[in-house]
Design a protein around this motif. Sequence first.
Motif, mmCIF file in Angstrom:
data_model
loop_
_atom_site.group_PDB
_atom_site.id
_atom_site.type_symbol
_atom_site.label_atom_id
_atom_site.label_comp_id
_atom_site.label_asym_id
_atom_site.label_seq_id
_atom_site.Cartn_x
_atom_site.Cartn_y
_atom_site.Cartn_z
ATOM 1 N N PRO A 95 -13.474 12.365 -4.001
ATOM 2 C CA PRO A 95 -14.856 12.259 -3.513
ATOM 3 C C PRO A 95 -15.482 10.889 -3.750
ATOM 4 N N TYR A 96 -14.807 10.020 -4.498
ATOM 5 C CA TYR A 96 -15.360 8.695 -4.782
ATOM 6 C C TYR A 96 -15.026 7.732 -3.650
ATOM 7 N N LEU A 97 -15.743 6.623 -3.592
ATOM 8 C CA LEU A 97 -15.674 5.734 -2.432
ATOM 9 C C LEU A 97 -15.145 4.352 -2.795
ATOM 10 N N CYS A 98 -14.139 4.284 -3.652
ATOM 11 C CA CYS A 98 -13.561 3.000 -4.031
ATOM 12 C C CYS A 98 -13.136 2.237 -2.775
ATOM 13 N N SER A 99 -13.600 0.999 -2.650
ATOM 14 C CA SER A 99 -13.442 0.269 -1.388
ATOM 15 C C SER A 99 -12.008 -0.115 -1.069
ATOM 16 N N TYR A 100 -11.142 -0.173 -2.079
ATOM 17 C CA TYR A 100 -9.776 -0.659 -1.903
ATOM 18 C C TYR A 100 -8.761 0.465 -1.712
ATOM 19 N N CYS A 101 -9.150 1.717 -1.938
ATOM 20 C CA CYS A 101 -8.198 2.825 -1.981
ATOM 21 C C CYS A 101 -7.663 3.148 -0.590
ATOM 22 N N GLY A 102 -6.339 3.137 -0.468
ATOM 23 C CA GLY A 102 -5.715 3.438 0.816
ATOM 24 C C GLY A 102 -5.410 4.903 1.025
ATOM 25 N N GLN A 103 -5.730 5.765 0.047
ATOM 26 C CA GLN A 103 -5.395 7.194 0.121
ATOM 27 C C GLN A 103 -6.607 8.081 0.390
ATOM 28 N N ARG A 104 -7.765 7.712 -0.120
ATOM 29 C CA ARG A 104 -8.930 8.591 -0.045
ATOM 30 C C ARG A 104 -9.215 9.032 1.385
ATOM 31 N N GLY A 105 -9.288 8.055 2.296
ATOM 32 C CA GLY A 105 -9.610 8.399 3.681
ATOM 33 C C GLY A 105 -8.505 9.167 4.376
ATOM 34 N N PHE A 106 -7.265 8.929 3.974
ATOM 35 C CA PHE A 106 -6.153 9.652 4.585
ATOM 36 C C PHE A 106 -6.322 11.157 4.388
#
Length: 523
Positions: free
Chosen positions: A216-227
């Motif tokens: 649920p966090y919005l770390c700008s660099y994460c390539g997995q969250r949006g996937f």
Amino acid sequence: MNNVSSIRAPRRHLRICLLNPTHTAIGSRIPSDHLPPLGLLAVGGPLLDDGFAVRLVDADRAGLDARQTLVAVLAEPVDVVMMGHSGSSSAHRTVLNLALRLKRLHPRLIIVCGGVHPTYHWQETLAQCKAIDFVVRGEGERTTRDLLRLLDAGADWRQLPGIAWREADGPAASAKATMLECLDDWRVGWELIAHENYSYWGGMRAVVVQFSRGCPYLCSYCGQRGFWTRWRHRDPARFAAELARLHREHGVQLINFADELPTGSRKAWRAFLEALIAQNVPLTLVGSTRAGDIVRDADILHLYKRAGVIRFLLGIESYSQATLAAIRKGATQSEDREAIRLLRQHGILSMASCVVGFDERSDADFLRTLRHLRDYDPDQIQTLYATPHRWTPFYGEVARRRVLEPDTRKWDYKHQVLETPGVPAWRVFAWVKFIEVAVQLRPKALWRTFFNRDPDQAHAMRWYTAIGRKVWFHELAEFLFRRRHFQAPPALEDLAGSSMADEEESMAVGRARGRVVRLVAQR
């Protein structure tokens, strides 16, 4: 040992080979341990249940070169090859090469590609490699099953959500698939592997699993969250029972969590811990989480320990409060420090991550990182380089930074991809190697490694030290003797294209429409 496991099911005609290609990433090639390819097994389970003949070729575990991989895939009759890769961008060129060579040898073969990188780069993947027939976008369990049902029946598949393909005028894609609402409805095809072939933590029989998906966090660099689009979790009791069965029936000793945030729900995580304790199986658990969740769970960390948790990697990333705010980490320095203290108090090892490449501007920034790491006093550290994925907000923020490593096979978080303004690449590398040595060779760290009274912790510390030493010297040799030097490195967006951050969420929430999007690839 045979790297191919076969399962036969008689009801459908298409014969499927799930192919895990050999990864070039350091993490795949240095350790002698290998974990099962969870993504392919997760796709394989529903296919097996649907009556398809499915087998797995794990070229990565066996260290097969391209020719050996082709031989293994074509050793048995096959109609469909499905390639997925947890290494994402770093494995993409390998996938394209294998697809081309497979198609030359078997022109009627249907090749399907999936995973994080092709989900977002489906258009260029199909434009670059005419051997790939379909790209599965987002979660693969339902989409691959439904696609193969349609192909097996000779039915129209163009309205199926979550796929991309090639038309005469260029790549086309259907609407986004909806994310899976109930993860327990889709089982992992564990029978596709021989469990004795997979280990971790220094020879312990191991599997990699997911209790949850997303973050649920919005770390700008994460390539997995949006996937994964949204955070969801499995039923705690059913998940604990599955892990217990893997131990009792297959001798599994270690569970490695692939979750971005397994502890995201205190209620669900506590229920899982209690259910696993009730199963009374001697499992060892390792994974990653946020420091804030450890602080939140200070009163139940004894349950972590009783359930078998031996180490958590804490995604600290930076030791500058300004940087944490800039990358939208949603964490504080005091919280990070307290999490490490609490884990040690309860006999659980802490690994602190350190990501270089966000906003360092001088040697003083690296010196401050070293001082903070020593002050935080983690048991282990993991140093990584910021890697820009086009579908993340971070990419747009660094779009004009120069690229030091254009070979995406090296985009594995262990190679410098972007330049650090104000500090030459060789000095960045020297700082990273020095920080690793200075932190891991502290008297406290050495004492915990070689004089630890807890035999499990001692084994963990010594195993990680041995692996770290191999990686350290491998990286040094590669930097000195194999690194490519560029007089005029290109800017990131000039090399890789403009930001795709507006497409970060790969799946729809709710019902998907059967709309087809046609996009002619730019050549």
